[in-house]
Design a protein around this motif. Structure first.
Motif, PDB file in Angstrom:
ATOM      1  N   PHE A 176      24.688  38.627  37.049  1.00 17.95           N
ATOM      2  CA  PHE A 176      25.908  39.132  37.462  1.00 17.95           C
ATOM      3  C   PHE A 176      26.045  38.443  38.787  1.00 17.95           C
ATOM      4  O   PHE A 176      27.014  37.569  39.345  1.00 17.95           O
ATOM      5  CB  PHE A 176      26.669  40.148  37.559  1.00 17.95           C
ATOM      6  CG  PHE A 176      28.290  40.206  37.860  1.00 17.95           C
ATOM      7  CD1 PHE A 176      29.768  40.436  37.155  1.00 17.95           C
ATOM      8  CD2 PHE A 176      28.377  41.326  38.936  1.00 17.95           C
ATOM      9  CE1 PHE A 176      30.523  39.929  37.059  1.00 17.95           C
ATOM     10  CE2 PHE A 176      29.804  40.995  39.391  1.00 17.95           C
ATOM     11  CZ  PHE A 176      31.076  40.965  38.862  1.00 17.95           C
ATOM     12  N   ARG A 177      25.292  38.439  39.664  1.00 19.63           N
ATOM     13  CA  ARG A 177      25.187  38.372  40.371  1.00 19.63           C
ATOM     14  C   ARG A 177      24.416  36.315  41.078  1.00 19.63           C
ATOM     15  O   ARG A 177      25.926  36.046  41.729  1.00 19.63           O
ATOM     16  CB  ARG A 177      24.504  38.769  41.502  1.00 19.63           C
ATOM     17  CG  ARG A 177      24.733  39.111  42.903  1.00 19.63           C
ATOM     18  CD  ARG A 177      23.837  40.207  43.217  1.00 19.63           C
ATOM     19  NE  ARG A 177      22.617  39.671  44.057  1.00 19.63           N
ATOM     20  CZ  ARG A 177      21.808  39.495  44.858  1.00 19.63           C
ATOM     21  NH1 ARG A 177      22.713  40.379  45.682  1.00 19.63           N
ATOM     22  NH2 ARG A 177      20.559  39.431  45.195  1.00 19.63           N
ATOM     23  N   LYS A 178      24.414  36.197  39.795  1.00 19.07           N
ATOM     24  CA  LYS A 178      23.755  34.988  40.080  1.00 19.07           C
ATOM     25  C   LYS A 178      25.003  33.704  39.314  1.00 19.07           C
ATOM     26  O   LYS A 178      25.609  33.156  40.066  1.00 19.07           O
ATOM     27  CB  LYS A 178      22.568  34.748  38.832  1.00 19.07           C
ATOM     28  CG  LYS A 178      21.545  33.302  39.679  1.00 19.07           C
ATOM     29  CD  LYS A 178      20.700  33.872  38.024  1.00 19.07           C
ATOM     30  CE  LYS A 178      19.107  33.237  38.883  1.00 19.07           C
ATOM     31  NZ  LYS A 178      18.418  33.720  37.926  1.00 19.07           N
ATOM     32  N   LEU A 179      25.970  34.608  38.394  1.00 19.18           N
ATOM     33  CA  LEU A 179      26.932  34.249  38.040  1.00 19.18           C
ATOM     34  C   LEU A 179      28.494  33.764  39.247  1.00 19.18           C
ATOM     35  O   LEU A 179      28.752  32.932  39.378  1.00 19.18           O
ATOM     36  CB  LEU A 179      27.515  34.726  36.333  1.00 19.18           C
ATOM     37  CG  LEU A 179      26.818  34.467  35.502  1.00 19.18           C
ATOM     38  CD1 LEU A 179      27.399  35.614  34.527  1.00 19.18           C
ATOM     39  CD2 LEU A 179      27.084  33.408  35.084  1.00 19.18           C
ATOM     40  N   LYS A 180      28.394  34.753  40.260  1.00 18.23           N
ATOM     41  CA  LYS A 180      29.007  34.959  41.317  1.00 18.23           C
ATOM     42  C   LYS A 180      29.036  33.930  41.757  1.00 18.23           C
ATOM     43  O   LYS A 180      29.883  33.220  41.867  1.00 18.23           O
ATOM     44  CB  LYS A 180      29.369  36.585  40.742  1.00 18.23           C
ATOM     45  CG  LYS A 180      30.589  36.789  42.813  1.00 18.23           C
ATOM     46  CD  LYS A 180      30.212  38.158  42.721  1.00 18.23           C
ATOM     47  CE  LYS A 180      30.614  37.911  44.048  1.00 18.23           C
ATOM     48  NZ  LYS A 180      30.154  39.275  44.905  1.00 18.23           N
ATOM     49  N   ASP A 181      27.780  33.408  42.171  1.00 17.55           N
ATOM     50  CA  ASP A 181      27.305  33.397  43.549  1.00 17.55           C
ATOM     51  C   ASP A 181      28.289  31.606  42.786  1.00 17.55           C
ATOM     52  O   ASP A 181      27.772  30.738  43.902  1.00 17.55           O
ATOM     53  CB  ASP A 181      25.301  33.575  43.652  1.00 17.55           C
ATOM     54  CG  ASP A 181      25.691  34.566  44.768  1.00 17.55           C
ATOM     55  OD1 ASP A 181      25.990  35.190  45.002  1.00 17.55           O
ATOM     56  OD2 ASP A 181      24.360  34.752  45.143  1.00 17.55           O
ATOM     57  N   GLY A 182      27.649  31.385  42.439  1.00 17.55           N
ATOM     58  CA  GLY A 182      27.053  29.852  41.663  1.00 17.55           C
ATOM     59  C   GLY A 182      28.595  29.718  41.207  1.00 17.55           C
ATOM     60  O   GLY A 182      28.937  28.452  41.978  1.00 17.55           O
ATOM     61  N   ARG A 183      29.512  30.471  41.106  1.00 18.09           N
ATOM     62  CA  ARG A 183      31.126  30.444  40.864  1.00 18.09           C
ATOM     63  C   ARG A 183      31.488  29.879  42.871  1.00 18.09           C
ATOM     64  O   ARG A 183      31.602  29.002  42.401  1.00 18.09           O
ATOM     65  CB  ARG A 183      31.797  31.059  40.896  1.00 18.09           C
ATOM     66  CG  ARG A 183      33.136  30.957  39.939  1.00 18.09           C
ATOM     67  CD  ARG A 183      33.611  31.834  38.986  1.00 18.09           C
ATOM     68  NE  ARG A 183      32.969  32.871  38.632  1.00 18.09           N
ATOM     69  CZ  ARG A 183      32.797  33.950  38.819  1.00 18.09           C
ATOM     70  NH1 ARG A 183      34.138  34.532  39.375  1.00 18.09           N
ATOM     71  NH2 ARG A 183      32.495  35.262  38.078  1.00 18.09           N
ATOM     72  N   THR A 184      30.906  30.587  43.686  1.00 16.14           N
ATOM     73  CA  THR A 184      31.291  30.819  44.816  1.00 16.14           C
ATOM     74  C   THR A 184      31.594  29.802  45.670  1.00 16.14           C
ATOM     75  O   THR A 184      31.856  28.668  46.138  1.00 16.14           O
ATOM     76  CB  THR A 184      31.751  32.034  45.727  1.00 16.14           C
ATOM     77  OG1 THR A 184      30.463  32.368  45.672  1.00 16.14           O
ATOM     78  CG2 THR A 184      32.344  33.386  44.672  1.00 16.14           C
ATOM     79  N   GLU A 185      29.930  29.079  45.687  1.00 13.19           N
ATOM     80  CA  GLU A 185      29.682  28.450  46.025  1.00 13.19           C
ATOM     81  C   GLU A 185      28.153  27.575  45.550  1.00 13.19           C
ATOM     82  O   GLU A 185      27.677  27.325  45.690  1.00 13.19           O
ATOM     83  CB  GLU A 185      28.846  28.624  47.339  1.00 13.19           C
ATOM     84  CG  GLU A 185      28.372  29.940  47.444  1.00 13.19           C
ATOM     85  CD  GLU A 185      27.727  30.560  48.845  1.00 13.19           C
ATOM     86  OE1 GLU A 185      27.358  29.655  49.580  1.00 13.19           O
ATOM     87  OE2 GLU A 185      27.839  31.763  49.475  1.00 13.19           O
ATOM     88  N   PRO A 186      29.042  26.414  44.787  1.00 13.67           N
ATOM     89  CA  PRO A 186      28.279  25.836  43.666  1.00 13.67           C
ATOM     90  C   PRO A 186      27.029  24.676  44.652  1.00 13.67           C
ATOM     91  O   PRO A 186      26.344  24.008  44.039  1.00 13.67           O
ATOM     92  CB  PRO A 186      29.026  25.274  42.747  1.00 13.67           C
ATOM     93  CG  PRO A 186      30.589  25.765  42.966  1.00 13.67           C
ATOM     94  CD  PRO A 186      30.082  26.391  44.494  1.00 13.67           C
TER      95      PRO A 186
END
Lengths: 954, 954
Positions: B653-663
């Motif tokens: 989940f965190r990975k997905l979220k991080d990936g979305r915000t600052e890709p």
């Protein structure tokens, strides 16, 4: 000072010469001859001289010389001279010894000579350890001589550092008080109790000086006004005692003063009391203060000056009196509640239906005869008095009281833990670590024997390390003897109890044969009273025997250290004395009257004697009588008569004996102006706190274990203890030599014993209420069997029917006037009536009541245990203010340190910078060393600087 | 070093610049850019810049300058420069601030700016405290930035001294080994277990270096080869963490890193892991070692490398794994015994007379119908299977097993105390004192609020000291909410249990209406199975809820310190989870089937539903099923699925979220060559050991509390724990950020909870055996009622008669084929037969059996408690060898000290004598100071000299 000029060697310090020279200005005999150096410790010995060599040898030069090497007074400034002396005397004596051994000596004299040599060596070693010694000249053929010891500052400071003795620093800090309402309450309390406070000069209670383990490196931290008084007398004597304990003599490979005393090399070793405790002169010393404000019956109502006691006698004894004080205080509420419970019994006696029913003449319960043949049927109403008396102790309030007392015991233990913590904070014992103890002399001897034996039998031993300690193998005989003898002793106690039972049964039977009417009517009273007194006497005698046996048993166990010895002795003595004191009470509570059988099928012992029954009022009444007589008798006779009488007798005996052996010398020399060490020598030696604690612990048992049967026990304990405190105090202040001060953080194994008794009391009280008292049957009757929910008819319900025709032949009453009229007699039990198919079997009621009894036990036990745990958990072990103080002390300490360090470093820094200027012109060698010295300092300085800058910022 | 020349000011240490410049030679990203100074701690934060001022501001000079004042690298030799820097920057920033505030800012930006200022101040204070800092340049509009912290030697040594951290000295001493047989046994044991030992480089186990609290004054004592490695990584990071905790920022009057993290000023603060745990390269680090030898399922059979764990994770986590290891080891013998007990049941099943009698078709016991109307009379032999299964768990061996397990629990706790003591000796924790803790951020906030409120309302306050702490008044709402909610939660649990009961009753009734034959025959199985599964699901759901509720409740209580918070949280969570897990089991054990009533007089709930009964085999069987399913289900689902699955999900989940915000930024910069701090940041933060302990403690409850009903519980616990150890290990090594090392002497409150469960288990098992099982009735029958002393006829004896004509109208079986033939039906109870005068009342047997049951409870409870106390007393808390070692260490320490001191003094002495020569020609002022300095030294020297002379003599 004045002895210094004499060619650098210390001179003889013959006290008697001094007095004859009229140079006595010592303050009440507490100082060396120079009136400056305090006597911190005294060794006493009896000497006996070889008549051949020196009959009144005080004036002959040869012993003078030897004594000279012994009776050193080192003045603290001729250190080098003293150190040089050692090899001299060390070489000197063996030569002399060789010479001495050529002359033939009797065996007694050889022994005396050996002892003298050991003393000389020992005292030489003491001097080498830095102590200063003053000695009387041995100017008689035989007599008592004292070695007085003074510890100079260097020794004190060194040892204080080594033993991490906490000393007050310059820094004071405020003790935070409770705020708000608590503060006000506290003030009111202080006002109210002001007349009860002892008139002792108290230190400022609002400020406490920060304590820190003494360190010579950080000497600037401490508030040293006078090096002579910085360490108080108790600390000084403790330090000397530590040195005495660890100083050894090579001769017999023995260690310390205890071994020497055990080998009779010295008679006694003790610190001095602070002076007279009586006398009109104004100079107040601590002993006198203690006597006036604590150790007199006249001040029985006052609090104890615990801090002063601790200061004078040390922490261990201080803790004992603090414990005793707390225990006595705790007895007050329990006495009050006990009295109320008793009063409740008295008030409700008139409204108690069962006893009314029993006394009612109209209820004609014809009871079965109490003995075979000679006893008649009897009417239950004749037991009216016992029934009424029984109600005093057997009522619902008692149940409440036992719960109360169980919680009381828990609360007491919790409060003690808290008080202990508080004391160890104020006495600076927090963080006190256990020190390694020296083995006991007996252990060393046994080890030596083993080594010698091993050497003789096997030259090589695979287990190197088993040599230097006693193994399981060596100990087996001791342990076996212990187990065996303890079992035997317990059996002995049981047989004594059984003997008394037999006495009761047979005497009752014998008396019931009697034709005298009054004899027969008073059988029960006579038998019970005499039996209890016999019990009491047996207990008192066995108690003394058991005390001795426990000691002897512990000795053959050869424990390694003094502490192990004490613990094992306590456990053994406690076990034996506990069984001894309580066995008869246990019998009455749980066994008496339970194996009687039933009419027509009685249980007989020793062909023809029926087992004894309880009185019709119930067994609780008898338990109460038994308990109260044993408790009161034990307290009155043992604690007071023995404790007051026996020491007096001992003293008298010793006086007589001493007077007989050396009547002349005593009178001529010492009676003139007895010095403090003479006075103290004539006192009894201190033999430990074990008997004092034991007495109180057994009493604690009486107060808690069977309290359900005797609510007045706490009251009697309280009365006893008010006397006991002053009695013990008086003993310590006036009758005993000053004990060595011992540091202790807690009361040790006694706490465990107390807590064990507390736990045992829960289960015992549960059983007393459930099984011994009539509480449960009454409850059952009222709520299950009664027609209208009242107690009416209870007596009828508890009595079973018996068809008199079923009595065995020969057991019927012989001379019964109304034997013809009686068809059924009644007896107290729940059994099927004669007309039921299972006649005389236990009835359903019996099992129902039994279930209720057992359920009550489970409920009571678990409820009370749960409440105890709850109380234990709710009351924190460390009082909150103390734990806050301790934390505060730590932070104050760090701040104080950093400040002091900072100032010191500034000084050194300026010193170093000036030094540097010089070093530029110095030699290269010196420069490099100074550099290394400074480098270290610089790094320190830097870090402290950054540290302090940070701290000021915060 | 290379940054020094730049006009005395520390320069920017932009890491990215460094990489671009190709100067990367840092070893696996564990060091500062100079590859010398180790990164001891990392702070991470998200920054967001004001777009107005610098869009891609990395190159603009102004922020560079400001960043320059922040990203200090103090090199440890420009201290003065650094100290001077402070006032500069202190004055500099406020001016800037004023300027900045003139420009209008959005609320979000103001907040960002404030955070940035707080960070700057905080980091400045860290530098002032002596730490060295390296920082990434903030060269993006927003992003993640790291502050890396290095503690130089001065800081380390200063803090080590302040916190009294024990460090090894030069002195080594031999650890005395057991002699004789024990030694040989030990050797054999070592040989045997060699394959089980982890392949970890071990220190010499026969020698231990003497440890002593670090002191800069006594630096010569320690064996300092390299100042960079003298303190190991764990100690270094602990020291930094201590400084982080106590460094404050004035701005919001807040204290320490925890507050800053709570206020989102920083995101995270953690020490670095020692490197990668995987990878083929040869450089072995401790993390990799731990992974290979401990944190893999492949090594499940090996012992744990406890010393290494402690070294890497600190004492607190080390103790957890040591405890878990010991617990798992202790489960082995109990599993074996449990299996034997189970096997005993299997073997004796054929010879068990009661179950044989039940299965015997010839004994036609016609039982009363199980439900009204729709159920028929039934033959007891149809319950044959359950009766046989029930014997597996309900046999005399179970009684033995519960006693065994009670003693096992005591033994386990004792052994744990010993192991704890042993570890604290080897880990140098003896004498560790509790340190004062800083208040929690939440407490400070609350206090601040209170102060502000007080200022507003009353200007004068009589109680000065009540201001700076929360009083009872402030806490009442919190406490009230706590009590209320906890009660509510417990009620919730009870209602859930009750709900399941209702489900069972109604479903059973509904299913029994069914016309389908197989449905009706499987009613009991279906209902029981589904009900247990519902129970399990409810438990699992409530468990998660309760965990959150307990945390929330503790937070509104606002405890002062982290420790108090933890303790209260644990107590609450334990209470809730305990009730939750065990409530249904308690119900089955003690309540189910006890309020059924009797035929003709059943107890009904919700008009018309009869209370549920136990199966004919007895309630123990159902208890066993309930227990085993809940225990196994909980373990499988909660411990393994949740513990493995949820972290993985979270990570995803965190990975997905991080990936979305600052890709974009992520990919360009950090994926190239992630540094250790980047890697560690991506791990989960460590949140404490509470869940791990809780899980095990609840399991311990399953193993001990109802062990009488399920002897295989220890086996299942063992199997679970073998996985659990590695699972936890894996989590710590691979999935969590490195936790702060915390020193701890013991496992704290968990020990009390364990010991409480141990005590509770005694009473619960007593009741299970006495009340739930048929053990007592069988015993009673065999010895009291049986004609020939065998069990024949037992079943008949336990069944009462009921006259079917007494069945209430409408409750008779409707479609009974043999209703005409049945006169009496039987039911399991001890009641009077219909032909007795008190028909259907409890019979005498009932009360007799009840008495026996209760007597058994009393006997069992007190016997086992006594045995436990005995075991507790027999096994000393401190292992004998350890207590000897501790004593030995003390004496070795004193000797070592004196020796070192002696040597040092010699050096100083020679230094001083040379110095004296010079001083004769020095100034007067210097002379006097030097004199005072020397005097102090002389007295010290003298005393030590006499001391050492004495020691050499001894």
């Amino acid at each position: 000072m004045d002895h210094e000029g004499l060619h650098g060697l210390p001179i003889i310090n013959n006290y008697l010469d001094g007095t004859q020279g009229g140079a006595v200005d010592s303050v009440s005999g507490m100082h060396f001859r120079d009136s400056k150096r305090k006597v911190d410790y005294v060794l006493a010995y009896h000497y006996r001289k070889r008549l051949a060599q020196h009959q009144h040898g005080a004036s002959s030069p040869e012993p003078m010389n030897r004594a000279g090497s012994m009776t050193v007074v080192s003045n603290g400034e001729t250190r080098k001279g003293r150190l040089k002396l050692q090899p001299d005397s060390g070489q000197h004596i063996p030569q002399e010894l060789l010479g001495a051994q050529v002359i033939e000596l009797g065996p007694l004299e050889t022994l005396e000579e050996e002892k003298r040599l050991q003393r000389e060596e020992y005292e030489r070693n003491l001097v080498a350890a830095g102590l200063e010694i003053e000695k009387d000249a041995e100017n008689k053929s035989q007599g008592l001589s004292f070695v007085r010891i003074h510890a100079p500052w260097q020794v004190l400071s060194r040892e204080a550092e080594l033993h991490k003795i906490k000393m007050p620093t310059k820094k004071m800090y405020e003790i935070k008080e409770e705020g708000g309402i608590l503060k006000k309450l506290n003030k009111i309390w202080c006002k109210l109790t002001e007349p009860l406070q002892p008139q002792v000069p108290q230190e400022n209670t609002k400020m406490k000086s920060l304590s820190y383990p003494f360190s010579r490196e950080k000497i600037y931290l401490y508030n040293i006004r006078d090096k002579d008084t910085f360490f108080d007398n108790a600390t000084r004597s403790r330090i000397v005692h530590e040195i005495l304990k660890r100083t050894s003599t090579k001769a017999r490979n023995s260690m310390g003063i205890n071994t020497l005393i055990a080998n009779n090399v010295y008679d006694a070793a003790y610190p001095l009391h602070d002076g007279e405790y009586e006398g009109q002169n104004d100079d107040m010393n601590e002993r006198k203060l203690l006597y006036q404000e604590w150790a007199r019956y006249g001040v029985f109502y006052k609090f104890q000056p615990i801090d002063l006691i601790r200061k004078y006698f040390g922490e261990k004894i201080g803790l004992y009196f603090a414990w005793l004080g707390l225990y006595t205080e705790f007895l007050i509420p329990s006495s009050v509640v006990g009295i109320f419970v008793f009063l409740y019994g008295c008030i409700t006696i008139e409204s108690d239906i069962p006893s009314k029913e029993m006394c009612d003449q109209r209820n004609a319960f014809t009871m079965c005869p109490l003995c075979d043949k000679f006893c008649d049927y009897w009417n239950l109403s004749s037991a009216c008095a016992t029934a009424r008396a029984s109600h005093l102790f057997d009522n619902p309030a008692t149940v409440f009281f036992s719960i109360f007392m169980a919680l009381w015991a828990t609360m007491f233990l919790e409060q003690w833990k808290r008080l202990q913590m508080r004391l160890s904070y104020f006495w600076d014992l927090t963080g006190l670590e256990e020190e390694e103890e020296h083995p006991r002399p007996e252990y060393e001897t046994k080890l030596l024997q083993k080594k010698l034996k091993n050497k003789n039998t096997t030259t090589e031993d695979p287990n190197e390390d088993e040599k230097d300690k006693l193994t399981w193998n060596d100990r087996i005989p001791g342990y076996a003897a212990n187990c065996g003898l303890i079992l035997f002793m317990i059996m002995l106690t049981f047989s004594a109890v059984f003997g008394v039972i037999v006495y009761r049964i047979t005497t009752a039977a014998a008396l019931s044969f009697s034709t005298h009417e009054t004899t027969r009517s008073n059988v029960r009273v006579t038998v019970t009273a005499t039996a209890v007194i016999i019990n009491l006497v047996v207990i008192l005698i066995l108690d003394e025997i058991y005390g001795a046996v426990a000691k002897w048993l512990t000795e053959i166990e050869v424990p390694k250290t003094e502490k192990a010895f004490e613990e094992r002795l306590i456990l053994k003595a406690f076990l034996l004395k506990f069984v001894n004191s309580y066995a008869p009470i246990f019998y009455v509570a749980f066994f008496k009257g339970r194996f009687v059988g039933r009419p027509g099928h009685y249980v007989y012992v020793f062909d023809g004697y029926r087992m004894e029954e309880c009185a019709p009022g119930g067994c609780l009444m008898e338990l109460c009588i038994q308990l109260s007589i044993i408790m009161l008798g034990k307290q009155l006779i043992q604690n007071n008569l023995f404790e007051i009488g026996i020491p007096k007798l001992k003293k008298l005996f010793r006086k007589l004996k001493d007077g007989r052996t050396e009547p002349k010398e005593m009178n001529t020399n010492q009676s003139k102006d007895p010095q403090q060490w003479d006075l103290d020598y004539s006192l009894e030696p201190f033999t430990g706190l074990t008997p004092e604690y034991m007495e109180m612990i057994i009493q604690f048992g009486f107060v808690t274990l069977f309290v359900a049967s005797f609510p007045l026990a706490p009251l009697f304990a309280l009365l006893n203890n008010i006397i006991e405190v002053r009695l013990d105090a008086k003993k310590f202040v006036t009758e005993l030599r000053r004990p060595d001060t011992v540091r202790a953080k807690d009361i040790g194994i006694w706490y465990n014993i107390l807590s064990g008794i507390g736990k045992l009391s829960v289960i015992i009280n549960a059983f007393v209420i459930a099984v011994t008292s009539d509480f449960i049957p009454r409850l059952m009757y009222q709520y299950a069997y009664s027609q209208n929910g009242t107690m009416h008819g209870f007596i009828n319900h508890t009595l079973s029917y018996f068809n008199v025709s079923h009595l065995k032949a020969g057991t019927q009453p012989e001379n019964s006037p109304f034997a013809q009229d009686v068809l059924f007699c009644r007896f107290k039990d729940y059994r099927e009536p004669p007309w039921s198919p299972n006649q005389y079997e236990f009835s359903k009621q019996y099992w129902a009541v039994l279930s209720a009894r057992l359920a009550f036990v489970i409920l009571f036990q678990n409820l009370v245990m749960f409440l105890s745990v709850l109380v234990d958990w709710m009351i924190p072990d460390i009082p909150k203010d103390i734990s806050e103080q301790i934390k505060k002390e730590k932070s104050v300490l760090v701040d104080f340190f950093l400040k002091e360090e900072h100032e010191k470093l500034k000084l050194i820094e300026s010193f170093i910078t000036r030094d540097k200027h010089k070093q530029k012109s110095g030699t290269k060698d010196q420069k490099s060393r100074a550099a290394s010295f400074c480098q270290f300092d610089r790094s320190q300085k830097g870090s402290v600087a950054s540290f302090s800058s940070q701290h000021t910022e915060v």
